[in-house]
Design an enzyme around this catalytic site. Structure first.
Site, PDB file in Angstrom:
ATOM      1  NE  ARG A 143      -4.547   3.019  -0.322  1.00 28.41           N
ATOM      2  CZ  ARG A 143      -5.666   2.376   0.009  1.00 28.41           C
ATOM      3  NH1 ARG A 143      -6.819   2.736  -0.533  1.00 28.41           N
ATOM      4  NH2 ARG A 143      -5.623   1.375   0.870  1.00 28.41           N
ATOM      5  CG  ASP A 199      -2.035   1.012   1.140  1.00 30.27           C
ATOM      6  OD1 ASP A 199      -1.876   2.016   0.402  1.00 30.27           O
ATOM      7  OD2 ASP A 199      -3.065   0.811   1.801  1.00 30.27           O
TER       8      ASP A 199
END
Ligand SMILES: [Zn+2]
Length: 261
Positions: A195, A193
């Site tokens: 983000r 991930d």
């Protein structure tokens, strides 16, 4: 239709707005008190001017490279919904984002219901069944349109949990060989991930939404926004029904990524 509420209007084709191809006359088009003028590149214009570069754009939340806002009418389940549309470009000019604000007429002070949505071309646009992005976005629109005050922050650069479209499709191919979503990312050398929520937090502050109710199943998103100065007063569960295609994707979110599903 000068007294039309900003939101939840019946779909009325006779309504003339800026989207009809003509400039909205000042004070006429829609009841948005702040829309006395359209902001272009962070400064006000009466709409007659074209965008002129004037950077950076300073707002209460800090510095963006560029900002703009207008009214965006959308058709949603047979109704016309008008959102305040706020567009942002981050300081590095690497990322752009859209915030759609739904504000009930006459609303004074209300804790906003917020969805910070990671862009997904395959899911949001083509309704791919490999992920739950499309039903999550639709459910978020449903809940926000029904709320007194709500906002969807759409982050296109979060595609594939931030690894981008090509890497996401490579990861899908790895999943086709039997890997789950976590191991598929790792097998192509991508983070699980990638983000970052700093831009989303800056946008929320710019909208004066420093305390929020957040639609998410992801505790890491709550933590990230808190770390960037947003007070997540309530985490509102936002689960959708699994399909045969995304059941394993959702199970991996639950079992390996701490999502509350
Ligand atoms: Zn998706």
């Amino acid at each position: 239709m000068p007294n039309a509420p900003v939101s939840a209007q019946p779909l009325a084709r006779e309504m003339r707005t800026a989207s009809d191809g003509e400039a909205a006359a000042p004070g006429r088009a829609l009841a948005a008190p702040w829309l006395e003028a359209v902001h272009v590149n962070g400064r006000e214009t009466n709409g007659a001017e074209h965008a002129i570069a004037e950077r950076p754009s300073r707002t209460a939340a800090g510095v963006f490279r560029d900002t703009a806002r207008t009214i965006l009418p959308v058709e949603y389940q047979g109704r016309e919904i008008s959102f305040e549309a706020h567009a942002y470009e981050d300081e590095s000019a690497s990322y752009q984002a859209l915030a759609l604000v739904h504000r009930a007429p006459g609303i004074a002070k209300e804790l906003p219901l917020v969805r910070v949505h990671s862009g997904c071309v395959t899911g949001d646009i083509f309704h791919s069944l490999r992920c739950d992005c499309y039903p999550q976005l639709q459910k978020a629109i449903d809940r926000i349109v029904d709320s007194q005050l709500g906002v969807i922050i759409y982050l296109p650069h979060h595609e594939g949990r931030g690894i981008g479209l090509v890497a996401k499709i490579k990861a899908y191919a790895a999943q086709d060989r039997g890997l789950d979503t976590v191991d598929a990312n790792l097998s192509i050398g991508a983070p699980v991930d990638a983000r970052d929520y700093q831009l989303a937090a800056k946008i929320l502050k710019d909208l004066s939404f420093s305390g929020i109710r957040l639609l998410t199943n992801n505790p890491l998103k709550v933590e990230a926004l808190q770390r960037h100065g947003i007070d997540v007063v309530e985490q509102v569960q936002h689960a959708t029904s699994p399909s045969p295609h995304n059941a394993r994707y959702l199970a991996t979110k639950r079992e390996r990524m701490a999502h509350k599903l």
